[in-house]
Design an enzyme around this catalytic site. Structure first.
Site, PDB file in Angstrom:
ATOM      1  N   ASP A 159     -49.566   8.654  22.117  1.00 50.67           N
ATOM      2  CA  ASP A 159     -48.743   9.447  21.200  1.00 50.67           C
ATOM      3  C   ASP A 159     -49.607   9.987  20.050  1.00 50.67           C
ATOM      4  OD1 ASP A 159     -46.238   8.517  22.586  1.00 50.67           O
ATOM      5  OD2 ASP A 159     -47.017   6.610  21.877  1.00 50.67           O
ATOM      6  N   HIS A 187     -42.971   3.058  20.894  1.00 51.75           N
ATOM      7  CA  HIS A 187     -43.446   4.032  21.880  1.00 51.75           C
ATOM      8  C   HIS A 187     -42.238   4.475  22.710  1.00 51.75           C
ATOM      9  CE1 HIS A 187     -45.536   6.093  25.048  1.00 51.75           C
ATOM     10  NE2 HIS A 187     -44.997   5.282  25.939  1.00 51.75           N
TER      11      HIS A 187
HETATM   12  P1  NAI Z   1     -47.315   2.970  38.805  1.00 56.59           P
HETATM   13  O1  NAI Z   1     -45.945   2.668  39.269  1.00 56.59           O
HETATM   14  O2  NAI Z   1     -48.122   4.018  39.479  1.00 56.59           O
HETATM   15  O3  NAI Z   1     -48.185   1.634  38.847  1.00 56.59           O
HETATM   16  C1  NAI Z   1     -47.705   0.411  38.370  1.00 56.59           C
HETATM   17  C2  NAI Z   1     -48.335  -0.676  39.206  1.00 56.59           C
HETATM   18  O4  NAI Z   1     -47.953  -1.931  38.654  1.00 56.59           O
HETATM   19  C3  NAI Z   1     -47.875  -0.658  40.655  1.00 56.59           C
HETATM   20  O5  NAI Z   1     -49.013  -0.577  41.507  1.00 56.59           O
HETATM   21  C4  NAI Z   1     -47.143  -1.994  40.810  1.00 56.59           C
HETATM   22  O6  NAI Z   1     -47.338  -2.577  42.094  1.00 56.59           O
HETATM   23  C5  NAI Z   1     -47.812  -2.819  39.715  1.00 56.59           C
HETATM   24  N1  NAI Z   1     -47.037  -3.987  39.301  1.00 56.59           N
HETATM   25  C6  NAI Z   1     -45.700  -4.127  39.197  1.00 56.59           C
HETATM   26  N2  NAI Z   1     -45.380  -5.371  38.834  1.00 56.59           N
HETATM   27  C7  NAI Z   1     -46.534  -6.044  38.672  1.00 56.59           C
HETATM   28  C8  NAI Z   1     -46.853  -7.373  38.316  1.00 56.59           C
HETATM   29  N3  NAI Z   1     -45.888  -8.268  38.066  1.00 56.59           N
HETATM   30  N4  NAI Z   1     -48.157  -7.728  38.257  1.00 56.59           N
HETATM   31  C9  NAI Z   1     -49.125  -6.837  38.534  1.00 56.59           C
HETATM   32  N5  NAI Z   1     -48.879  -5.558  38.902  1.00 56.59           N
HETATM   33  C10 NAI Z   1     -47.603  -5.160  38.956  1.00 56.59           C
HETATM   34  O7  NAI Z   1     -47.189   3.274  37.250  1.00 56.59           O
HETATM   35  P2  NAI Z   1     -48.237   3.962  36.262  1.00 56.59           P
HETATM   36  O8  NAI Z   1     -47.999   5.423  36.272  1.00 56.59           O
HETATM   37  O9  NAI Z   1     -49.600   3.446  36.546  1.00 56.59           O
HETATM   38  O10 NAI Z   1     -47.708   3.434  34.862  1.00 56.59           O
HETATM   39  C11 NAI Z   1     -47.772   2.050  34.537  1.00 56.59           C
HETATM   40  C12 NAI Z   1     -46.943   1.762  33.310  1.00 56.59           C
HETATM   41  O11 NAI Z   1     -47.476   2.428  32.168  1.00 56.59           O
HETATM   42  C13 NAI Z   1     -45.484   2.232  33.408  1.00 56.59           C
HETATM   43  O12 NAI Z   1     -44.662   1.219  32.845  1.00 56.59           O
HETATM   44  C14 NAI Z   1     -45.456   3.456  32.545  1.00 56.59           C
HETATM   45  O13 NAI Z   1     -44.171   3.709  32.034  1.00 56.59           O
HETATM   46  C15 NAI Z   1     -46.411   3.057  31.463  1.00 56.59           C
HETATM   47  N6  NAI Z   1     -46.957   4.141  30.638  1.00 56.59           N
HETATM   48  C16 NAI Z   1     -47.166   3.867  29.318  1.00 56.59           C
HETATM   49  C17 NAI Z   1     -47.683   4.818  28.478  1.00 56.59           C
HETATM   50  C18 NAI Z   1     -47.904   4.518  27.031  1.00 56.59           C
HETATM   51  O14 NAI Z   1     -48.317   5.420  26.311  1.00 56.59           O
HETATM   52  N7  NAI Z   1     -47.697   3.306  26.528  1.00 56.59           N
HETATM   53  C19 NAI Z   1     -47.996   6.165  28.974  1.00 56.59           C
HETATM   54  C20 NAI Z   1     -47.785   6.340  30.394  1.00 56.59           C
HETATM   55  C21 NAI Z   1     -47.272   5.338  31.189  1.00 56.59           C
END
Ligand code: NAI
Length: 329
Positions: A159, A187
């Protein structure tokens, strides 16, 4: 130093992981002279895909990557880690209410907090990127009573970077001219990107813009809703920029912030600026010797006060909800 820094990444087979791991492995966190050992956590069904990512990491022959371990057991993967980047989270599914979302994520972040408490290195620093990041960080922190609260943070650097980029293009100045940007609060769409304390070429940013209407009706909503705009355009949520912001956040936490500037990090409130103690809320912070401090003494006018209070109220509601669900240790 030649001792590798152990860095855990959860959700390592996901979108953000696919960008983040290669940045970490190539030395973006600690520079070219510090090797890193990657510890990658995934859920069992994603381990095969993760093996493929590890094959690609091998194929990069990164000089700074000393080893990679993968697994689905947090206690094994977090053993001795110096940094834990908690990226994996449960996304909001169709028909899922906020309470369901908080509960599903509590099922991830409470056990991960407990595992970190048990096996991480004494100097561990935990960064939560997975959403809802602030409250997930609160859950992990409260389940890790032996790790000092100041070693937990949630990511609001994306952000922060988005706000810098929007201001830079509005004023046609390079991003390097912009200092002291602040994101306050959660966030989420309630976050408050603050131009009243930011500087452009040494001048107050709000004055340099000189357009309260742009600030309220364009700047703040554009930054706050950028995530949704990217999903709309790309058909998937921001990943490379989220990875890059995670790198910026962890690097600055480890190496410090430059003189005359600060960054935004969501950290455990000590009551500064009227944010209730113990909430993980975004503040302007400086970092030195691996420890952050909230910038003190900023004057908060009525407009900013209202925006900060609204976002903090949302964080309090989330805290009340996860307390009610028994997720705080
Ligand atoms: P994604 O869905 O592509 O990957 C998430 C991964 O986490 C998946 O491979 C899944 O198998 C794994 N996962 C789920 N539960 C788990 C556990 N208990 N232990 C280990 N791995 C686990 O999602 P992406 O796009 O990589 O985003 C990840 C997170 O980051 C989401 O929650 C998203 O909303 C968040 N995010 C946060 C931002 C921020 O600025 N704080 C910005 C963009 C995304």
């Amino acid at each position: 130093s030649t001792t590798p820094v152990k860095v855990a990444v959860t959700g390592a087979a996901g979108q953000i992981g696919y960008s983040l791991l290669f940045r970490i492995a190539s030395g973006s966190l600690f520079g070219p002279d510090t090797p890193v050992e990657l510890r990658l956590l995934e859920i069992t069904p994603a381990l095969k895909a993760l093996e493929g990512v590890v094959m690609e990491l091998d194929d990069c022959a990164f000089p700074t990557l000393s080893s990679v371990e993968i697994g689905d057991d947090p206690e094994q993967v977090f053993d001795g880690v110096n940094h834990a980047l908690l990226v994996g989270a449960r996304p909001r599914g169709p028909g899922m209410e906020r309470g369901d979302l908080l509960e599903a994520n509590g099922g991830i972040f409470a056990p991960q907090g407990k595992a970190l408490n048990k096996v991480a290195a004494d100097d561990v620093r935990v960064t939560v990127t997975g959403n809802p990041a602030n409250t997930n960080a609160l859950i992990a922190m409260s389940n890790a009573p032996d790790i000092p609260a100041e070693r937990f943070a949630a990511l609001t650097r994306l952000d922060h970077n988005r706000a810098i980029s929007q201001l830079s293009s509005k004023l046609s100045v390079p991003v390097t001219e912009i200092r002291k940007m602040t994101i306050w609060g959660n966030h989420s769409a309630t976050q408050y990107p603050d131009l009243f304390h930011a500087e452009v070429g040494g001048r107050n940013a709000a004055e340099a813009v000189g357009d309260q209407q742009w600030l309220e009706e364009t700047f703040i909503p554009t930054v706050a809703k950028r995530g949704a705009a990217i999903i709309e355009a790309r058909g998937a949520s921001s990943a490379a920029s989220a990875a890059s912001a995670t790198v910026d956040h962890v690097r600055d936490w480890a190496q410090g912030t430059p003189d005359g500037d600060w960054v935004s990090m969501s950290v455990c409130s000590d009551g500064s600026y009227g944010v209730p103690e113990g909430l993980i809320s975004s503040f302007p912070v400086t970092v030195s010797d691996g420890a952050w401090s909230i910038v003190q003494g900023l004057e908060i006018d009525d407009f900013s006060r209202g925006r900060i209070d609204a976002s903090v109220a949302e964080l309090e509601e989330e805290r009340t909800a996860v307390t009610g669900l028994g997720l705080l240790g």
